[in-house]
Design a protein around this motif. Structure first.
Motif, PDB file in Angstrom:
ATOM      1  N   ASP A   1     -14.238  18.977 -43.933  1.00  0.00           N
ATOM      2  CA  ASP A   1     -14.809  19.421 -42.666  1.00  0.00           C
ATOM      3  C   ASP A   1     -13.682  19.519 -41.635  1.00  0.00           C
ATOM      4  O   ASP A   1     -13.056  18.510 -41.310  1.00  0.00           O
ATOM      5  CB  ASP A   1     -15.874  18.437 -42.181  1.00  0.00           C
ATOM      6  CG  ASP A   1     -16.603  18.943 -40.955  1.00  0.00           C
ATOM      7  OD1 ASP A   1     -16.787  20.172 -40.848  1.00  0.00           O
ATOM      8  OD2 ASP A   1     -16.986  18.122 -40.101  1.00  0.00           O
TER       9      ASP A   1
ATOM     10  N   ARG B   1     -22.088  16.336 -47.270  1.00  0.00           N
ATOM     11  CA  ARG B   1     -21.590  15.334 -46.336  1.00  0.00           C
ATOM     12  C   ARG B   1     -20.161  15.695 -45.948  1.00  0.00           C
ATOM     13  O   ARG B   1     -19.305  15.883 -46.815  1.00  0.00           O
ATOM     14  CB  ARG B   1     -21.622  13.938 -46.967  1.00  0.00           C
ATOM     15  CG  ARG B   1     -23.027  13.425 -47.231  1.00  0.00           C
ATOM     16  CD  ARG B   1     -22.989  11.977 -47.671  1.00  0.00           C
ATOM     17  NE  ARG B   1     -24.289  11.530 -48.146  1.00  0.00           N
ATOM     18  CZ  ARG B   1     -24.512  10.328 -48.687  1.00  0.00           C
ATOM     19  NH1 ARG B   1     -23.512   9.453 -48.778  1.00  0.00           N
ATOM     20  NH2 ARG B   1     -25.714  10.004 -49.117  1.00  0.00           N
TER      21      ARG B   1
ATOM     22  N   PRO C   1     -13.661  14.354 -42.966  1.00  0.00           N
ATOM     23  CA  PRO C   1     -12.690  14.930 -42.021  1.00  0.00           C
ATOM     24  C   PRO C   1     -11.351  15.242 -42.676  1.00  0.00           C
ATOM     25  O   PRO C   1     -10.969  14.659 -43.695  1.00  0.00           O
ATOM     26  CB  PRO C   1     -12.553  13.847 -40.946  1.00  0.00           C
ATOM     27  CG  PRO C   1     -13.034  12.596 -41.584  1.00  0.00           C
ATOM     28  CD  PRO C   1     -14.052  12.985 -42.601  1.00  0.00           C
TER      29      PRO C   1
ATOM     30  N   GLN D   1     -19.204  18.667 -37.998  1.00  0.00           N
ATOM     31  CA  GLN D   1     -19.129  17.749 -36.869  1.00  0.00           C
ATOM     32  C   GLN D   1     -18.435  18.476 -35.726  1.00  0.00           C
ATOM     33  O   GLN D   1     -17.230  18.741 -35.778  1.00  0.00           O
ATOM     34  CB  GLN D   1     -18.380  16.474 -37.268  1.00  0.00           C
ATOM     35  CG  GLN D   1     -19.108  15.690 -38.360  1.00  0.00           C
ATOM     36  CD  GLN D   1     -18.378  14.441 -38.781  1.00  0.00           C
ATOM     37  OE1 GLN D   1     -17.156  14.353 -38.678  1.00  0.00           O
ATOM     38  NE2 GLN D   1     -19.120  13.451 -39.261  1.00  0.00           N
ATOM     39  N   LYS D   2     -19.211  18.802 -34.701  1.00  0.00           N
ATOM     40  CA  LYS D   2     -18.732  19.690 -33.642  1.00  0.00           C
ATOM     41  C   LYS D   2     -17.942  18.943 -32.566  1.00  0.00           C
ATOM     42  O   LYS D   2     -18.079  17.745 -32.394  1.00  0.00           O
ATOM     43  CB  LYS D   2     -19.927  20.395 -32.983  1.00  0.00           C
ATOM     44  CG  LYS D   2     -20.823  21.174 -33.944  1.00  0.00           C
ATOM     45  CD  LYS D   2     -20.087  22.342 -34.579  1.00  0.00           C
ATOM     46  CE  LYS D   2     -21.025  23.171 -35.448  1.00  0.00           C
ATOM     47  NZ  LYS D   2     -20.332  24.281 -36.117  1.00  0.00           N
TER      48      LYS D   2
END
Length: 496
Positions: free
Chosen positions: A216, A234, A237, A447-448
């Motif tokens: 992500d 899921r 990072p 995840q913004k």
């Protein structure tokens, strides 16, 4: 340390030196903490120039195999070798698992689609579009004619679900040579692009109780494939080097970990050997797979292309590749290299999905690779993309001054991070109204909030003139918005 080089081999001397040192580190012939000879000393011992050894050392330093200690020398880095190789993955979460309707994670915003604007002269900085103006049409047409006239009759009937044996026999040694992938032709399944390969993997390896761990940010198309196939995603990072393995869950195991280690999309990092080994160790400990998407690794502009993860552990890593980025998106041929244990279930699923991928195009592609045309095409396109990348960076510098360019110099896109700029919907719409399509990194993130000042700019499918014009238009639009804090300068009119 004595290296042997063969000037009759197709690999360059630099690659031969690099691969021998890397293999020695993998196999702990060169153990962690050992000091290597100086470049001058190793060159004299091996009968090559010092520049060749220095280039190999530089590549190994970039990948994390080596480290330089000031006023001391070059050493094998910690965490650079595999210590054990257990047996094949068991049945848990394996190919027999159904792809039930697990909880679906949001796939993020949809990428802007330029097809609805086809009648306008759009300058589209899409990240995944190759230079179709360089597609070898005449050569492809000649090979198509040869394939039609010279192929045996059974080639025009139904093929095996895994694809034409001719192509798989050509592809296996090619992947070994250029990507370090360890496989036999029987482990390769030809698919309708990487999209179908990833869909098959998701359907066969996930179930309603399982989940996928994915980088992500990552391509929203990939997340859409996973969620459409019924999987929970899921986010894990990433940083400037790629995925952070220590952020993977130790309490429950994913069905697989999805990574783009050679050139992370979209941020462009290259995963160092220490993290690759961490991922392998994690997959072994948690009894899961790693899915490696090697989507544009052929195009590297600094050093030599980094080998695939699959060579570290062919039983744990499922390798996915495609020819859409190398040649043309219209050529819907991808492939997946599978562990032996997964082959029966994948063959069956492929048969039910579409029986087999287009036979004639597979036969043409096999000739294209076998006769050396693919290598020549890739070398040519590296020069084209390198120039387009340089023009893009120069244009950004001329119009915006100091901006951060993220990622390794590879592929067909780069990420630009602007200071004190937020790419809001309003700003993106203003840029679009000027006939330019750019892609915020935020749209690729689950995840913004971490990438509001960054955009992805693809340059593969744009000429240098269009690249320069697109950046010029973007600067004008942004300078007209006071909150951007930019000066318009001499550019005050858009080209109509």
């Amino acid at each position: 340390m004595l290296l042997t080089v063969d000037r009759g081999k197709p690999q360059t001397l630099t690659i031969q030196v690099y691969e021998q040192i890397r293999e020695a580190i993998w196999n702990e012939v060169l153990r962690e903490g050992i000091k290597l000879p100086s470049s001058r000393e190793l060159a004299q011992q091996s009968g090559v120039s010092r520049n060749i050894v220095m280039e190999a050392y530089d590549q190994l330093l970039a990948e994390g195999y080596l480290e330089v200690r000031p006023r001391s020398g070059t050493y094998v880095a910690d965490g650079a070798s595999l210590r054990h190789r257990p047996g094949p993955v068991g049945d848990r979460g394996g190919a027999g698992a159904g792809g039930g309707a697990g909880r679906r994670a949001g796939a993020g915003q949809h990428e802007p689609q330029s097809s609805e604007y086809a009648e306008r002269a759009w300058i589209d900085f899409h990240a995944s579009r190759p230079a179709t103006d360089y597609f070898p049409r005449h050569l492809w047409g000649r090979l198509a004619k040869e394939a039609c006239y010279e192929s045996p009759e059974h080639s025009f009937g139904y093929l095996e679900p895994e694809g034409a044996l001719k192509l798989r026999r050509v592809l296996a040694p090619y992947l070994r040579q250029v990507r370090g992938v360890h496989c036999q032709p029987g482990q390769i399944l030809i698919t309708g692009g990487a999209t179908q390969a990833l869909y098959l993997i998701t359907k066969l390896l996930t179930d309603p109780q399982g989940y996928i761990a994915a980088e992500d940010p990552t391509a929203s198309e990939m997340r859409s494939i996973f969620t459409y196939a019924g999987a929970e995603v899921r986010p894990i990072p990433v940083d400037d080097k790629g995925i952070l393995p220590d952020r993977l869950s130790r309490s429950d195991s994913p069905r697989f970990v999805f990574v783009t280690p050679s050139h992370q999309f979209p941020l462009g990092g290259t995963l160092p050997i220490q993290r690759r080994i961490q991922l392998i160790d994690y997959a072994r400990a948690m009894n899961c797979y790693i899915v490696e998407d090697d989507y544009d690794s052929e195009f590297t502009y600094d050093g030599v292309p980094i080998h695939a993860m699959q060579g570290l552990d062919p039983e744990r890593v499922i390798y996915v590749g495609t020819f859409s980025k190398i040649l043309s998106p219209s050529l819907r041929i991808g492939y997946v290299v599978l562990p032996q244990s997964l082959l029966p279930a994948f063959r069956t699923s492929k048969w039910y999905l579409d029986r087999h991928t287009s036979a004639l195009e597979q036969l043409i592609l096999a000739r294209f690779i076998e006769q050396g045309h693919l290598d020549r095409h890739i070398r040519r396109m590296r020069k084209v993309y390198r120039k387009r990348r340089e023009v893009l960076i120069r244009s950004l510098s001329e119009h915006f001054g100091e901006v951060d360019i993220l990622g390794h110099a590879a592929g067909m896109h780069l990420v630009v991070r602007f200071k004190q700029v937020s790419f809001s919907e309003a700003l993106l719409e203003r840029i679009q109204s000027a006939g330019v399509l750019v892609y915020p990194v935020e749209q690729f993130a689950l995840q913004k909030g971490a990438y509001t000042n960054s955009i992805v700019l693809g340059y593969g499918g744009l000429t240098t003139d269009l690249i320069k014009e697109g950046i010029r238009r973007m600067k004008i639009v942004m300078a007209e918005m006071p909150e951007m804090g930019l000066a318009v300068g001499d550019d005050h009119l858009l080209n109509e």
